[in-house]
Design a protein around this motif. Sequence first.
Motif, mmCIF file in Angstrom:
data_model
loop_
_atom_site.group_PDB
_atom_site.id
_atom_site.type_symbol
_atom_site.label_atom_id
_atom_site.label_comp_id
_atom_site.label_asym_id
_atom_site.label_seq_id
_atom_site.Cartn_x
_atom_site.Cartn_y
_atom_site.Cartn_z
ATOM 1 N N ASP A 6 0.831 -1.200 0.000
ATOM 2 C CA ASP A 6 0.000 0.000 0.000
ATOM 3 C C ASP A 6 0.866 1.251 0.000
ATOM 4 O OD1 ASP A 6 -2.306 -1.514 0.107
ATOM 5 O OD2 ASP A 6 -2.440 -1.439 2.292
ATOM 6 N N VAL A 7 0.415 2.280 -0.703
ATOM 7 C CA VAL A 7 1.082 3.576 -0.654
ATOM 8 C C VAL A 7 0.502 4.363 0.512
ATOM 9 C CG1 VAL A 7 1.548 5.735 -1.845
ATOM 10 C CG2 VAL A 7 1.492 3.600 -3.142
ATOM 11 N N ARG A 8 1.356 4.755 1.418
ATOM 12 C CA ARG A 8 0.956 5.586 2.555
ATOM 13 C C ARG A 8 1.465 7.001 2.304
ATOM 14 N NH1 ARG A 8 3.191 1.573 7.393
ATOM 15 N NH2 ARG A 8 2.542 -0.407 6.422
ATOM 16 N N GLY A 19 4.598 10.260 -0.658
ATOM 17 C CA GLY A 19 4.147 8.883 -0.769
ATOM 18 C C GLY A 19 5.262 7.906 -0.431
ATOM 19 N N TYR A 20 4.900 6.862 0.354
ATOM 20 C CA TYR A 20 5.918 5.872 0.716
ATOM 21 C C TYR A 20 5.286 4.493 0.867
ATOM 22 C CZ TYR A 20 4.369 6.022 5.640
ATOM 23 O OH TYR A 20 3.630 5.934 6.806
ATOM 24 N N GLN A 21 6.109 3.467 0.835
ATOM 25 C CA GLN A 21 5.700 2.077 1.019
ATOM 26 C C GLN A 21 6.601 1.413 2.051
ATOM 27 O OE1 GLN A 21 6.274 0.818 -3.071
ATOM 28 N NE2 GLN A 21 4.075 0.745 -3.443
ATOM 29 N N VAL A 39 5.397 3.291 -7.469
ATOM 30 C CA VAL A 39 4.393 2.368 -7.996
ATOM 31 C C VAL A 39 4.861 1.786 -9.326
ATOM 32 C CG1 VAL A 39 2.051 2.146 -8.874
ATOM 33 C CG2 VAL A 39 2.467 3.441 -6.777
ATOM 34 N N TYR A 63 10.256 5.603 -0.937
ATOM 35 C CA TYR A 63 9.423 6.804 -0.995
ATOM 36 C C TYR A 63 9.808 7.655 -2.186
ATOM 37 C CZ TYR A 63 13.168 9.702 1.196
ATOM 38 O OH TYR A 63 14.333 10.378 1.489
ATOM 39 N N ASP A 64 8.859 8.485 -2.597
ATOM 40 C CA ASP A 64 9.080 9.436 -3.684
ATOM 41 C C ASP A 64 9.375 10.807 -3.093
ATOM 42 O OD1 ASP A 64 8.558 7.718 -5.906
ATOM 43 O OD2 ASP A 64 6.414 7.861 -5.495
ATOM 44 N N THR A 70 4.377 9.440 -6.425
ATOM 45 C CA THR A 70 3.112 9.542 -5.693
ATOM 46 C C THR A 70 3.063 10.748 -4.766
ATOM 47 O OG1 THR A 70 4.016 8.105 -3.958
ATOM 48 C CG2 THR A 70 2.792 7.034 -5.751
#
Length: 346
Positions: A6-8, A19-21, A39, A63-64, A70
Amino acid sequence: MEGLPDVRFARTVDGVSIGYQVFGRGPALVWMPSLSNIVAQWRVPALRAAYLGLARELTVVLYDGRGTGTSDRRVDLADLGLEAHLRDLTAVLDAAGLPRATLLGYYHAVPTAIAFAARSPGRVDRLVLFGGTARLREAMLPAQTQALLSLIDQDWGLFADAAATAWLGWDEAASGRWTAEAFRTATTAPVFKAWIEAARDIDVTAELPAVRAPALVLHRQGEQRIPVDASRRLADGLPDARFAELPGSTPTLFIENQDADLRLVTGFVTGGRVERRNATSLTSRERDVLRLLTTGDSNTEIARRLGIAVHTVERHLSAIYRKLGARGRSDAVRLALSMTENRHDL
Protein backbone atom coordinates in the motif's frame (compact mmCIF):
# COMPACT_ATOMS: atom_id res chain seq x y z
CA MET A 1 4.05 -10.86 -1.09
CA GLU A 2 0.86 -10.59 -3.12
CA GLY A 3 0.28 -7.45 -5.16
CA LEU A 4 1.94 -4.15 -4.37
CA PRO A 5 2.51 -2.69 -0.89
CA ASP A 6 0.00 0.00 0.00
CA VAL A 7 1.08 3.58 -0.65
CA ARG A 8 0.96 5.59 2.56
CA PHE A 9 1.46 9.31 2.94
CA ALA A 10 3.62 11.38 5.24
CA ARG A 11 3.37 15.14 5.64
CA THR A 12 6.48 17.29 5.93
CA VAL A 13 6.80 20.25 8.26
CA ASP A 14 6.23 22.55 5.28
CA GLY A 15 3.01 20.75 4.30
CA VAL A 16 4.18 18.56 1.40
CA SER A 17 2.59 15.10 1.07
CA ILE A 18 5.18 12.33 0.53
CA GLY A 19 4.15 8.88 -0.77
CA TYR A 20 5.92 5.87 0.72
CA GLN A 21 5.70 2.08 1.02
CA VAL A 22 6.80 -0.30 3.79
CA PHE A 23 7.23 -4.06 3.30
CA GLY A 24 9.35 -6.98 4.48
CA ARG A 25 10.64 -7.83 7.93
CA GLY A 26 13.83 -7.31 9.89
CA PRO A 27 16.07 -4.24 10.33
CA ALA A 28 14.82 -1.17 8.48
CA LEU A 29 16.43 -0.09 5.20
CA VAL A 30 15.21 3.18 3.68
CA TRP A 31 15.93 3.26 -0.08
CA MET A 32 16.10 7.00 -0.75
CA PRO A 33 14.90 8.40 -4.07
CA SER A 34 16.42 10.27 -6.94
CA LEU A 35 14.06 10.33 -9.94
CA SER A 36 11.44 7.90 -8.69
CA ASN A 37 7.95 6.54 -9.06
CA ILE A 38 7.56 3.82 -6.43
CA VAL A 39 4.39 2.37 -8.00
CA ALA A 40 5.72 2.20 -11.56
CA GLN A 41 9.08 0.81 -10.40
CA TRP A 42 7.40 -2.41 -9.25
CA ARG A 43 6.62 -3.13 -12.92
CA VAL A 44 10.34 -3.36 -13.72
CA PRO A 45 11.10 -7.09 -13.37
CA ALA A 46 14.65 -6.62 -12.09
CA LEU A 47 13.63 -3.99 -9.54
CA ARG A 48 10.69 -6.04 -8.30
CA ALA A 49 13.04 -8.99 -7.77
CA ALA A 50 15.46 -6.71 -5.88
CA TYR A 51 12.71 -5.38 -3.61
CA LEU A 52 11.49 -8.88 -2.80
CA GLY A 53 15.06 -10.07 -2.28
CA LEU A 54 15.77 -7.31 0.24
CA ALA A 55 12.43 -7.90 1.97
CA ARG A 56 13.39 -11.47 2.88
CA GLU A 57 15.60 -10.15 5.68
CA LEU A 58 14.90 -6.41 5.86
CA THR A 59 11.99 -4.04 6.37
CA VAL A 60 12.24 -1.96 3.20
CA VAL A 61 10.94 1.59 2.93
CA LEU A 62 10.58 3.24 -0.48
CA TYR A 63 9.42 6.80 -0.99
CA ASP A 64 9.08 9.44 -3.68
CA GLY A 65 10.72 12.80 -3.12
CA ARG A 66 8.62 15.94 -3.40
CA GLY A 67 7.53 16.69 -6.92
CA THR A 68 7.88 13.07 -8.07
CA GLY A 69 5.91 9.85 -8.23
CA THR A 70 3.11 9.54 -5.69
CA SER A 71 4.20 12.63 -3.75
CA ASP A 72 2.88 16.17 -4.21
CA ARG A 73 3.67 17.39 -7.70
CA ARG A 74 2.82 21.03 -7.03
CA VAL A 75 5.90 22.14 -5.16
CA ASP A 76 8.07 25.22 -4.88
CA LEU A 77 10.60 24.83 -7.68
CA ALA A 78 12.96 27.14 -5.83
CA ASP A 79 13.00 24.80 -2.82
CA LEU A 80 14.27 21.45 -4.09
CA GLY A 81 17.70 21.45 -2.49
CA LEU A 82 19.22 19.57 0.42
CA GLU A 83 17.00 21.00 3.16
CA ALA A 84 13.85 20.02 1.27
CA HIS A 85 15.14 16.46 0.81
CA LEU A 86 15.93 16.24 4.53
CA ARG A 87 12.38 17.31 5.36
CA ASP A 88 11.03 14.55 3.11
CA LEU A 89 13.19 11.88 4.74
CA THR A 90 12.33 13.01 8.27
CA ALA A 91 8.61 12.95 7.50
CA VAL A 92 8.80 9.39 6.14
CA LEU A 93 10.80 8.08 9.10
CA ASP A 94 8.36 9.67 11.53
CA ALA A 95 5.25 8.48 9.70
CA ALA A 96 6.61 4.94 9.38
CA GLY A 97 7.39 4.88 13.11
CA LEU A 98 11.10 4.29 12.60
CA PRO A 99 13.27 5.81 15.33
CA ARG A 100 16.35 4.39 13.56
CA ALA A 101 17.14 2.92 10.15
CA THR A 102 19.87 2.19 7.65
CA LEU A 103 19.84 4.63 4.73
CA LEU A 104 20.51 3.53 1.16
CA GLY A 105 21.63 6.68 -0.61
CA TYR A 106 21.39 6.16 -4.34
CA TYR A 107 22.87 8.68 -6.81
CA HIS A 108 21.16 12.03 -6.10
CA ALA A 109 20.25 10.91 -2.55
CA VAL A 110 23.82 10.24 -1.40
CA PRO A 111 24.45 13.76 0.03
CA THR A 112 21.04 13.74 1.74
CA ALA A 113 21.89 10.46 3.48
CA ILE A 114 25.25 11.87 4.59
CA ALA A 115 23.76 15.12 5.89
CA PHE A 116 21.01 13.32 7.79
CA ALA A 117 23.50 10.94 9.39
CA ALA A 118 25.73 13.86 10.39
CA ARG A 119 22.89 15.94 11.84
CA SER A 120 20.77 13.15 13.37
CA PRO A 121 23.28 10.47 14.41
CA GLY A 122 20.82 8.84 16.79
CA ARG A 123 18.51 7.93 13.92
CA VAL A 124 20.95 6.25 11.53
CA ASP A 125 22.27 2.72 12.06
CA ARG A 126 24.33 2.45 8.89
CA LEU A 127 24.80 3.98 5.45
CA VAL A 128 24.94 2.24 2.09
CA LEU A 129 26.05 4.74 -0.57
CA PHE A 130 26.07 4.12 -4.31
CA GLY A 131 26.63 6.25 -7.39
CA GLY A 132 26.94 9.65 -5.76
CA THR A 133 29.42 12.04 -4.24
CA ALA A 134 29.49 14.50 -1.35
CA ARG A 135 29.60 17.30 -3.93
CA LEU A 136 26.86 16.49 -6.44
CA ARG A 137 28.35 18.68 -9.13
CA GLU A 138 31.12 16.06 -9.46
CA ALA A 139 28.58 13.37 -10.32
CA MET A 140 27.32 15.50 -13.20
CA LEU A 141 30.68 16.13 -14.84
CA PRO A 142 30.90 13.10 -17.15
CA ALA A 143 30.23 14.08 -20.77
CA GLN A 144 27.57 11.41 -21.17
CA THR A 145 25.63 12.81 -18.20
CA GLN A 146 25.83 16.33 -19.61
CA ALA A 147 24.52 15.13 -22.96
CA LEU A 148 21.59 13.39 -21.28
CA LEU A 149 20.68 16.42 -19.18
CA SER A 150 20.56 18.56 -22.33
CA LEU A 151 17.60 16.45 -23.50
CA ILE A 152 15.35 17.44 -20.60
CA ASP A 153 14.11 20.65 -22.25
CA GLN A 154 14.18 19.24 -25.78
CA ASP A 155 12.23 15.99 -25.42
CA TRP A 156 11.21 14.57 -22.03
CA GLY A 157 10.24 11.20 -23.51
CA LEU A 158 13.53 10.84 -25.33
CA PHE A 159 15.38 11.78 -22.15
CA ALA A 160 13.56 9.04 -20.21
CA ASP A 161 14.37 6.43 -22.85
CA ALA A 162 18.03 7.44 -23.00
CA ALA A 163 18.43 7.69 -19.23
CA ALA A 164 16.93 4.23 -18.66
CA THR A 165 19.74 2.73 -20.71
CA ALA A 166 22.65 5.09 -20.08
CA TRP A 167 22.22 5.71 -16.36
CA LEU A 168 20.83 2.35 -15.32
CA GLY A 169 22.05 0.13 -18.11
CA TRP A 170 18.68 -1.52 -18.67
CA ASP A 171 18.55 -2.09 -22.40
CA GLU A 172 16.82 -5.49 -22.23
CA ALA A 173 13.38 -5.09 -23.77
CA ALA A 174 11.11 -5.63 -20.77
CA SER A 175 13.21 -3.89 -18.13
CA GLY A 176 14.19 -1.05 -20.46
CA ARG A 177 10.61 -0.36 -21.52
CA TRP A 178 9.22 -0.34 -17.99
CA THR A 179 12.16 1.65 -16.60
CA ALA A 180 11.71 4.33 -19.24
CA GLU A 181 7.99 4.42 -18.41
CA ALA A 182 8.80 4.83 -14.71
CA PHE A 183 11.11 7.73 -15.57
CA ARG A 184 8.57 9.39 -17.84
CA THR A 185 5.81 9.21 -15.24
CA ALA A 186 8.01 10.12 -12.29
CA THR A 187 7.70 13.86 -12.79
CA THR A 188 7.68 16.62 -15.40
CA ALA A 189 10.55 18.22 -17.25
CA PRO A 190 10.28 21.55 -15.36
CA VAL A 191 10.34 19.86 -11.95
CA PHE A 192 13.26 17.59 -12.81
CA LYS A 193 15.18 20.48 -14.33
CA ALA A 194 14.71 22.36 -11.05
CA TRP A 195 15.92 19.28 -9.15
CA ILE A 196 19.09 19.18 -11.28
CA GLU A 197 19.75 22.91 -10.95
CA ALA A 198 19.41 22.67 -7.16
CA ALA A 199 21.64 19.59 -7.10
CA ARG A 200 24.55 21.50 -8.63
CA ASP A 201 24.83 23.49 -5.39
CA ILE A 202 24.57 20.55 -2.95
CA ASP A 203 27.86 19.96 -1.18
CA VAL A 204 28.07 18.09 2.15
CA THR A 205 31.85 17.68 2.18
CA ALA A 206 32.12 19.63 5.43
CA GLU A 207 29.66 17.26 7.12
CA LEU A 208 31.56 14.05 6.34
CA PRO A 209 33.66 14.09 9.56
CA ALA A 210 30.48 14.29 11.69
CA VAL A 211 29.07 11.00 10.37
CA ARG A 212 29.37 8.31 13.01
CA ALA A 213 27.38 5.53 11.35
CA PRO A 214 29.36 2.74 9.65
CA ALA A 215 29.19 3.23 5.89
CA LEU A 216 29.53 0.93 2.91
CA VAL A 217 30.49 2.83 -0.24
CA LEU A 218 29.87 0.78 -3.38
CA HIS A 219 31.01 1.49 -6.92
CA ARG A 220 30.07 -0.04 -10.25
CA GLN A 221 30.26 2.21 -13.28
CA GLY A 222 30.93 1.81 -16.97
CA GLU A 223 33.07 4.06 -19.11
CA GLN A 224 32.24 7.78 -19.28
CA ARG A 225 30.42 7.72 -15.94
CA ILE A 226 31.39 8.55 -12.37
CA PRO A 227 35.07 7.58 -11.94
CA VAL A 228 36.05 5.12 -9.23
CA ASP A 229 38.31 7.73 -7.61
CA ALA A 230 35.24 9.81 -6.74
CA SER A 231 33.77 6.92 -4.75
CA ARG A 232 37.13 6.22 -3.12
CA ARG A 233 37.37 9.87 -2.00
CA LEU A 234 33.90 9.65 -0.53
CA ALA A 235 34.84 6.57 1.49
CA ASP A 236 38.13 8.17 2.59
CA GLY A 237 36.25 11.22 3.84
CA LEU A 238 33.95 9.24 6.14
CA PRO A 239 35.27 8.27 9.60
CA ASP A 240 34.05 4.65 9.46
CA ALA A 241 33.65 3.59 5.84
CA ARG A 242 34.48 0.58 3.72
CA PHE A 243 34.80 0.77 -0.03
CA ALA A 244 34.02 -2.01 -2.49
CA GLU A 245 34.27 -1.84 -6.26
CA LEU A 246 31.76 -4.30 -7.65
CA PRO A 247 32.50 -6.33 -10.77
CA GLY A 248 30.58 -5.48 -13.92
CA SER A 249 29.86 -2.33 -15.90
CA THR A 250 26.13 -1.70 -15.38
CA PRO A 251 26.00 1.51 -13.30
CA THR A 252 23.41 0.31 -10.80
CA LEU A 253 22.81 -2.02 -7.88
CA PHE A 254 20.78 -5.22 -7.86
CA ILE A 255 20.62 -5.65 -11.65
CA GLU A 256 23.96 -7.07 -12.74
CA ASN A 257 25.04 -9.80 -10.28
CA GLN A 258 21.79 -9.28 -8.39
CA ASP A 259 22.21 -12.15 -5.94
CA ALA A 260 25.71 -11.05 -4.97
CA ASP A 261 24.59 -7.43 -4.52
CA LEU A 262 21.66 -8.52 -2.35
CA ARG A 263 23.90 -10.65 -0.15
CA LEU A 264 26.44 -7.85 0.19
CA VAL A 265 23.93 -5.16 1.17
CA THR A 266 21.77 -7.41 3.36
CA GLY A 267 24.83 -8.77 5.13
CA PHE A 268 26.10 -5.28 5.89
CA VAL A 269 22.72 -4.01 7.12
CA THR A 270 22.09 -7.01 9.36
CA GLY A 271 25.69 -7.42 10.51
CA GLY A 272 25.41 -11.02 9.29
CA ARG A 273 27.66 -13.43 11.09
CA VAL A 274 30.41 -15.54 9.54
CA GLU A 275 31.57 -18.70 11.28
CA ARG A 276 34.80 -18.05 13.15
CA ARG A 277 36.27 -21.33 11.91
CA ASN A 278 36.02 -19.99 8.35
CA ALA A 279 37.73 -16.73 9.28
CA THR A 280 40.55 -18.38 11.19
CA SER A 281 41.20 -20.96 8.47
CA LEU A 282 42.69 -18.30 6.20
CA THR A 283 46.46 -18.09 5.94
CA SER A 284 48.27 -14.84 6.64
CA ARG A 285 48.75 -14.16 2.93
CA GLU A 286 45.10 -14.96 2.19
CA ARG A 287 44.08 -12.44 4.83
CA ASP A 288 46.27 -9.83 3.15
CA VAL A 289 44.62 -10.53 -0.21
CA LEU A 290 41.15 -10.38 1.35
CA ARG A 291 41.87 -7.03 3.02
CA LEU A 292 42.89 -5.52 -0.31
CA LEU A 293 39.91 -7.13 -2.00
CA THR A 294 37.56 -5.20 0.32
CA THR A 295 39.21 -1.90 -0.65
CA GLY A 296 38.27 -2.49 -4.28
CA ASP A 297 41.76 -3.33 -5.58
CA SER A 298 41.95 -5.34 -8.80
CA ASN A 299 43.98 -8.55 -8.98
CA THR A 300 46.77 -6.60 -10.67
CA GLU A 301 46.76 -3.96 -7.94
CA ILE A 302 46.77 -6.60 -5.21
CA ALA A 303 49.72 -8.34 -6.87
CA ARG A 304 51.66 -5.07 -7.11
CA ARG A 305 51.00 -4.09 -3.50
CA LEU A 306 51.93 -7.51 -2.11
CA GLY A 307 54.87 -8.07 -4.47
CA ILE A 308 53.49 -11.31 -5.88
CA ALA A 309 52.38 -12.54 -9.29
CA VAL A 310 48.83 -12.06 -10.55
CA HIS A 311 48.34 -15.81 -10.95
CA THR A 312 49.34 -16.18 -7.28
CA VAL A 313 46.63 -13.69 -6.33
CA GLU A 314 44.15 -15.74 -8.35
CA ARG A 315 45.23 -18.90 -6.52
CA HIS A 316 44.78 -17.20 -3.14
CA LEU A 317 41.34 -15.95 -4.19
CA SER A 318 40.27 -19.46 -5.16
CA ALA A 319 41.29 -20.66 -1.69
CA ILE A 320 39.51 -17.75 -0.02
CA TYR A 321 36.28 -18.42 -1.91
CA ARG A 322 36.42 -22.10 -0.96
CA LYS A 323 37.17 -21.50 2.73
CA LEU A 324 34.53 -18.79 3.16
CA GLY A 325 31.94 -20.52 1.01
CA ALA A 326 31.84 -17.44 -1.22
CA ARG A 327 30.36 -17.60 -4.70
CA GLY A 328 32.68 -14.98 -6.11
CA ARG A 329 34.36 -11.64 -5.55
CA SER A 330 31.34 -9.65 -4.33
CA ASP A 331 30.30 -12.43 -1.97
CA ALA A 332 33.80 -12.61 -0.51
CA VAL A 333 33.73 -8.84 0.09
CA ARG A 334 30.38 -9.17 1.87
CA LEU A 335 31.69 -11.95 4.10
CA ALA A 336 34.86 -10.00 4.86
CA LEU A 337 32.82 -6.97 5.89
CA SER A 338 30.69 -9.20 8.10
CA MET A 339 33.80 -10.59 9.78
CA THR A 340 35.00 -7.05 10.48
CA GLU A 341 31.61 -6.03 11.84
CA ASN A 342 31.66 -8.98 14.25
CA ARG A 343 35.29 -8.40 15.30
CA HIS A 344 36.65 -11.42 13.50
CA ASP A 345 40.13 -10.17 12.68
CA LEU A 346 41.21 -10.36 9.05
